[in-house]
Write an enzyme that holds these catalytic residues in place. Structure first.
Site, short mmCIF file in Angstrom:
data_model
loop_
_atom_site.label_atom_id
_atom_site.label_comp_id
_atom_site.label_asym_id
_atom_site.label_seq_id
_atom_site.Cartn_x
_atom_site.Cartn_y
_atom_site.Cartn_z
N ALA A 116 -0.66 2.09 1.57
CA ALA A 116 -1.31 0.89 1.07
C ALA A 116 -2.20 0.32 2.16
O ALA A 116 -2.10 0.71 3.32
CB ALA A 116 -0.26 -0.15 0.66
N LYS A 117 -3.07 -0.58 1.80
CA LYS A 117 -3.91 -1.26 2.80
C LYS A 117 -4.42 -2.56 2.19
O LYS A 117 -4.57 -2.66 0.98
CB LYS A 117 -5.10 -0.38 3.18
CG LYS A 117 -5.74 -0.75 4.50
CD LYS A 117 -4.99 -0.10 5.65
CE LYS A 117 -5.67 -0.30 6.97
NZ LYS A 117 -5.18 0.68 7.96
N GLY A 118 -4.72 -3.52 3.05
CA GLY A 118 -5.28 -4.77 2.58
C GLY A 118 -6.44 -5.20 3.45
O GLY A 118 -6.65 -4.65 4.53
#
Ligand code: GLU
Length: 428
Positions: A116-118
């Site tokens: 995941a990444k933000g």
């Protein structure tokens, strides 16, 4: 014109950016996946994307809005895991690519996470401390519905640090009604952070750098190293290489490039950057503003440790290094990969080279769950072992199959992800 890749409909081809590089990398690994390639489309579609509006009241009373993202690319092997980036150029395409590279990285070093990444499209240098805190807390509240210690665990990335992780942990915990230290990693030590986490990415770059140098017959003592980026990754890697006797002949940051054939004093430069915010104005090296010149540096090891898409078909040809260690995520485009391969440059891909950060994030998360904390020696030893094993097993596959280290790392990682996918089966 027919599109090269079928893209999810919310991205037009012109916006495909780093996500296009990632799709190309997946295409290159597909022929090596045997019957698992039936599931390949899984890797080309993020599982879940959340786009959020992040409004804050500025210190002057006006209202400002920022766009934020959290992308969970894959959760087949465990919860989502990956950092949060604050940068004025953040785009959805970029966060999608970064989330996918986390899936591959986590599987390549075999930590039990998906990817995941933000990110938030904001220049944090334009915010006061209070505004930075309000942006962080509002963003965390907005993505609160999809993160959690067993769902998706954010961490630091470009322009985010342990103070921001403390605010994220607090905001999530206040919303839950109880303290949940395991919701983010890269926290301050006094809030359940891990010893060695701050240095872990740079240390991992150094460990695989030593492995790669040994393979190429390069002695680290006296080796010439050039580093792009002097933050948490490039700064630490430069220091560790210098301590091992290498000469840091060039360092580039957003302000410009420092060059010194006899070696830059990394400790002295750290003091300078802490005080002045960039390498500009440092006196004991030549300062060059032409950014392109950096790539021509005569060196043995080149470490891109800033942003993606830095080594492209336009500058790959001038690179003189024997080894490239990807401290950044996605710094080399597929076209540049081909040019470097033809020139005989050994590229140690991001999904191995910079996996030290998430590896110690995994240690931090395990320590938080057990409320039992390890010594720094234990952390560094375990980190070194995991990085060495990952490099060696990927090198072996690269030799056996006659492919690049990147494709070999993708073979290992994508096999793990798609095996999990197949065993779990489709629901319903
Ligand atoms: N942002 C780092 C990376 O790109 C660390 C991620 C993490 O620790 O979850 O690998």
């Amino acid at each position: 014109m027919r599109q090269k890749h079928e893209v999810v409909s919310y991205l037009t081809q012109t916006e495909i950016g780093p996500w296009g590089d990632y799709l190309e990398q997946v295409d290159r690994v597909a022929p090596f996946l045997g019957s698992l390639s039936r599931w390949i489309e899984t890797l080309k579609r993020p599982k879940r994307i959340l786009v959020v509006d992040v409004p804050i009241e500025r210190d002057d009373g006006t209202i400002a809005h920022f766009e934020g993202y959290r992308v969970q690319h894959n959760t087949s092997r465990g919860p989502g895991k990956g950092g949060v980036r604050f940068h004025q150029d953040v785009t959805l395409s970029e966060v999608m690519a970064l989330s996918a590279w986390m899936t591959v990285k986590n599987a390549a070093v075999n930590v039990p996470y998906g990817g995941a990444k933000g990110g938030i499209r904001v220049d944090p240098r334009t915010l006061s401390q209070g505004e930075l805190q309000r942006v962080t807390r509002r963003y965390t509240s907005e993505i609160n519905i999809i993160i959690g210690p067993n769902k998706d665990i954010p961490a630091p990335d470009v322009n985010t640090n342990e103070r921001i992780m403390a605010w994220m942990m607090d905001t999530y915990s206040m919303n839950q009604g109880s303290t949940a230290t395991g919701v983010v990693t890269g926290k301050p030590i006094s809030l359940g952070g891990s010893l060695g986490r701050h240095e872990a990415t740079g240390r991992g770059v150094f460990v695989v750098g030593c492995e790669a140098a040994a393979r190429r017959g390069i002695d680290i003592r006296g080796a010439r190293v050039a580093v792009q980026g002097f933050g948490n990754v490039g700064g630490v890697a430069a220091r560790l290489f210098a301590e091992a006797g290498a000469r840091i002949v060039a360092i580039q940051d957003h302000a410009g490039t420092l060059m010194r054939e006899s070696g830059i004093d990394v400790n002295e430069l750290e003091w300078h950057v802490a005080e002045h915010g960039s390498v500009a104005g440092y006196r004991n090296a030549e300062f060059i503003t032409d950014r392109d010149q950096f790539w021509e540096t005569a060196c043995d090891i080149l470490i891109p440790a800033a942003l993606e898409q830095q080594i492209t078909k336009d500058n790959a040809g001038v690179i003189r290094a024997k080894i490239i260690l990807e401290g950044a995520n996605g710094p080399t485009t597929p076209a540049a990969d081909d040019i470097l391969h033809d020139k005989g440059v050994l590229v140690v891909p991001d999904v191995i080279a910079n996996a030290g950060g998430v590896t110690v994030s995994y240690f931090e998360w395990v320590q938080d769950f057990s409320s039992f904390f390890w010594s720094e020696d234990e952390i560094n030893q375990r980190l070194t072992r995991i990085m060495q094993e990952a490099f060696r097993s990927v090198s072996k596959i690269a030799e056996e199959r006659g492919v690049s280290l990147r494709t070999a790392a993708f073979i290992v990682a994508c096999t793990r992800v798609l095996q999990a996918r197949e065993l779990r089966g489709l629901y319903p």
